[in-house]
Motif scaffolding. Structure first.
Motif, PDB file in Angstrom:
ATOM      1  N   GLY A   2      35.475  52.577  46.642  1.00  0.00           N
ATOM      2  CA  GLY A   2      36.001  51.325  46.179  1.00  0.00           C
ATOM      3  C   GLY A   2      35.618  51.051  44.736  1.00  0.00           C
ATOM      4  O   GLY A   2      34.911  51.825  44.081  1.00  0.00           O
ATOM      5  N   PHE A   3      36.077  49.900  44.247  1.00  0.00           N
ATOM      6  CA  PHE A   3      35.859  49.571  42.847  1.00  0.00           C
ATOM      7  C   PHE A   3      34.376  49.452  42.505  1.00  0.00           C
ATOM      8  O   PHE A   3      33.919  49.996  41.493  1.00  0.00           O
ATOM      9  CB  PHE A   3      36.578  48.255  42.513  1.00  0.00           C
ATOM     10  N   GLU A   5      31.782  50.795  43.863  1.00  0.00           N
ATOM     11  CA  GLU A   5      31.142  52.114  43.860  1.00  0.00           C
ATOM     12  C   GLU A   5      31.551  52.915  42.621  1.00  0.00           C
ATOM     13  O   GLU A   5      30.714  53.606  42.008  1.00  0.00           O
ATOM     14  CB  GLU A   5      31.523  52.892  45.117  1.00  0.00           C
ATOM     15  N   ASP A   6      32.825  52.818  42.245  1.00  0.00           N
ATOM     16  CA  ASP A   6      33.294  53.569  41.082  1.00  0.00           C
ATOM     17  C   ASP A   6      32.676  53.049  39.788  1.00  0.00           C
ATOM     18  O   ASP A   6      32.317  53.833  38.894  1.00  0.00           O
ATOM     19  CB  ASP A   6      34.817  53.506  40.997  1.00  0.00           C
ATOM     20  N   HIS A  99      44.078  51.778  32.678  1.00  0.00           N
ATOM     21  CA  HIS A  99      44.870  50.909  33.562  1.00  0.00           C
ATOM     22  C   HIS A  99      46.316  51.372  33.640  1.00  0.00           C
ATOM     23  O   HIS A  99      47.166  50.679  34.194  1.00  0.00           O
ATOM     24  CB  HIS A  99      44.807  49.446  33.100  1.00  0.00           C
ATOM     25  N   VAL A 114      37.838  55.184  36.354  1.00  0.00           N
ATOM     26  CA  VAL A 114      37.923  53.842  36.919  1.00  0.00           C
ATOM     27  C   VAL A 114      39.213  53.268  36.367  1.00  0.00           C
ATOM     28  O   VAL A 114      39.343  53.042  35.159  1.00  0.00           O
ATOM     29  CB  VAL A 114      36.715  52.981  36.517  1.00  0.00           C
ATOM     30  N   SER A 116      42.341  50.410  37.005  1.00  0.00           N
ATOM     31  CA  SER A 116      42.677  49.180  37.733  1.00  0.00           C
ATOM     32  C   SER A 116      43.873  49.350  38.659  1.00  0.00           C
ATOM     33  O   SER A 116      44.096  48.505  39.539  1.00  0.00           O
ATOM     34  CB  SER A 116      42.925  48.038  36.750  1.00  0.00           C
ATOM     35  N   GLN A 117      44.646  50.422  38.489  1.00  0.00           N
ATOM     36  CA  GLN A 117      45.781  50.656  39.381  1.00  0.00           C
ATOM     37  C   GLN A 117      45.355  51.153  40.763  1.00  0.00           C
ATOM     38  O   GLN A 117      46.164  51.190  41.683  1.00  0.00           O
ATOM     39  CB  GLN A 117      46.729  51.687  38.746  1.00  0.00           C
ATOM     40  N   PHE A 118      44.065  51.497  40.910  1.00  0.00           N
ATOM     41  CA  PHE A 118      43.614  52.118  42.155  1.00  0.00           C
ATOM     42  C   PHE A 118      43.148  51.118  43.218  1.00  0.00           C
ATOM     43  O   PHE A 118      42.963  51.507  44.372  1.00  0.00           O
ATOM     44  CB  PHE A 118      42.433  53.065  41.883  1.00  0.00           C
ATOM     45  N   TYR A 119      42.914  49.847  42.850  1.00  0.00           N
ATOM     46  CA  TYR A 119      42.078  49.004  43.704  1.00  0.00           C
ATOM     47  C   TYR A 119      42.772  47.774  44.294  1.00  0.00           C
ATOM     48  O   TYR A 119      42.107  46.889  44.796  1.00  0.00           O
ATOM     49  CB  TYR A 119      40.844  48.568  42.924  1.00  0.00           C
ATOM     50  N   GLY A 120      44.073  47.728  44.221  1.00  0.00           N
ATOM     51  CA  GLY A 120      44.761  46.629  44.873  1.00  0.00           C
ATOM     52  C   GLY A 120      45.133  45.486  43.943  1.00  0.00           C
ATOM     53  O   GLY A 120      44.909  45.512  42.725  1.00  0.00           O
ATOM     54  N   TYR A 123      43.152  43.657  41.047  1.00  0.00           N
ATOM     55  CA  TYR A 123      42.824  44.441  39.862  1.00  0.00           C
ATOM     56  C   TYR A 123      44.052  44.862  39.061  1.00  0.00           C
ATOM     57  O   TYR A 123      43.928  45.299  37.913  1.00  0.00           O
ATOM     58  CB  TYR A 123      42.037  45.698  40.263  1.00  0.00           C
TER      59      TYR A 123
END
Length: 465
Positions: A2-3, A5-6, A99, A114, A116-120, A123
């Motif tokens: 998750g964000f 952790e990353d 991003h 990291v 921002s497109q990965f976390y929902g 973000y």
């Protein structure tokens, strides 16, 4: 992972580095991202070498040193992992804070990022400056003094445009800025220039929304302000920040009535505004959007390190140089806008286009396109092409549109990525503003293809957003 952790992993990677090279984009988001990480890494006692690039592409990879430093990519890198792999940069030496849409390396090298497109949803509307800030804050909670730069980067990259203000994690970061006394959040008229330009100029320049009887008509705007008592006479000049709360409400009410009376929606008339009380009044650094424009001017005119110095707090010589570039930037963009309008655009059905050749720098054509669009058919995206001075075999493409067009299903980034790939080029950006580089000689086929793709998006209609 998750964000949280990353971000923790990113901070640990930085802490374990002996030295870092920061590779970043030259726009406001790129400059603020670099400045945030540079400050945070330097505070860890780690030497930093900044490298700014107009775009991460084969010709600019030569600027990345072939050494053992940790390569931190900010506001780029996620979509260009193939170039990192081709250059032989090992995954252990790379950290990407981005991003943009990610494109894995074709050979399978897994570069940690990291993004921002990965976390929902919370973000999705956070630019690279926001990601950089959260990594910086993880490195040291004292880095909350960098929140202001994150707000500038987010606003400069249009993260506040769709929802009339920052949302999700970008909004939380702005609140960090409020807590440390560097940011003031308020609600007001959705216009540019609220700290430096006379209010009637701000209103007359409004193109999103268009204000009937006011947009494009500074004299009428001044007359209106005089009639409702905000100006003592049409010749007076006051900025938004000088208005009392009662005057703000009066103006908002009058403009709302005027828009509704003309059958339009006032939804986009108001927005959340981000001011910086620690900056001098009536300067471009006083609010996020104007601060971002100054940084964009530095980057677009190949002086991103002057923008970096401004982010670091220089209010002397470097700031004066940035002011000069900002004035020059605005002057040339006005010329470009006038050129587009006087020359005229070609209407291809779903888009309108123009090729400016080598008349203007490729770094500003997108901005000029956006300004000119307000005086053209605002229901169709505009595509502007130009030559690239230091890359004679390439053509730069920029596209712009409005929020109302996005609501009909348009995604400029998707159209340019697809069309550019088909001719051996590369595209990227956002649904509302995107760009591409394509080989010289294929312009005609390219714009026809983009028109077909946009026509298909119009036909398919709105997507779930």
């Amino acid at each position: 992972m998750g964000f949280v952790e990353d971000v923790s992993r990113a901070a640990k990677i930085i802490q374990e580095a002996d030295a870092a090279t920061l590779i970043s984009h030259i726009d406001a988001d790129g400059i603020t991202s670099e400045a945030i990480i540079s400050r945070a890494v330097t505070r860890q006692g780690i030497p930093v070498n900044p490298v700014f690039v107009r775009q991460l592409e084969p010709m600019t990879m030569k600027h990345i040193p072939d050494d053992d430093t940790l390569k931190i990519f900010t506001d780029l890198g996620g979509g260009q992992q193939n170039l990192l792999e081709e250059a032989g940069i090992p995954a252990d030496n790379v950290l990407i804070l981005d991003h943009h849409i990610s494109q894995p390396a074709p050979g399978g090298t897994e570069y940690f990022q990291v993004n921002s497109q990965f976390y929902g949803e919370d973000y999705a509307k956070c630019s690279a400056a926001g990601i950089a800030y959260l990594v910086a804050r993880k490195l040291d909670p004292a880095n909350t003094d960098l929140a202001k730069l994150s707000v500038v980067g987010n606003v400069g990259d249009m993260m506040a445009r769709e929802h009339h203000g920052l949302v999700g994690v970008a909004r939380w970061i702005a609140e960090d800025g409020v807590d440390c006394g560097q940011v003031r959040i308020s609600r007001g008229i959705n216009c540019y220039g609220l700290s430096t330009r006379p209010l009637h100029i701000c209103l007359s320049n409004s193109d999103d929304p268009l204000i009937p009887g006011i947009s494009g008509k500074p004299a009428e705007a001044a007359s209106l302000l005089s009639r409702i008592g905000i100006y003592q006479s049409p010749s007076e000049q006051r900025v938004w920040e000088e208005l009392s709360p009662e005057e703000e409400r009066t103006l908002a009410s009058v403009l709302t009535e005027q828009i509704i009376a003309n059958g339009e929606s006032p939804d986009r008339l108001f927005a959340e505004l981000y001011f910086f009380p620690d900056e001098m009044e009536k300067t471009p650094l006083r609010n996020a959007s104007e601060y971002a424009t100054m940084l964009n001017a530095c980057g677009r005119w190949t002086k991103p390190k002057i923008g970096e110095a401004v982010c670091f707090g220089d209010r002397g010589q470097k700031y004066r140089e940035a002011e000069h570039m900002l004035r020059h930037h605005r002057s040339i963009i006005r010329e470009l806008c006038e050129y587009i309008l006087e020359t005229g655009v070609e209407d291809l059905g779903s888009i309108q286009s123009i090729h400016t050749g080598d008349k203007y720098p490729d770094t500003i054509v997108g901005i000029g396109a956006g300004m000119a669009l307000s005086k053209l058919d605002t229901n169709k995206p505009i595509l502007v092409m130009c030559s690239v001075s230091d890359e004679p075999d390439l053509i730069k493409v920029s596209m712009r549109t409005y929020e109302k067009v996005l609501r009909r299903g348009i995604d400029l980034q998707q159209a340019l990525v697809t069309a550019a790939a088909e001719v051996g080029g590369a595209g990227g950006g956002h649904n509302i503003a995107a760009g591409a580089y394509i080989p010289k000689g294929c312009e005609h086929d390219f714009i026809r293809r983009v028109n077909e793709l946009v026509e298909g998006q119009f036909t398919a209609g709105p997507k779930d957003r």
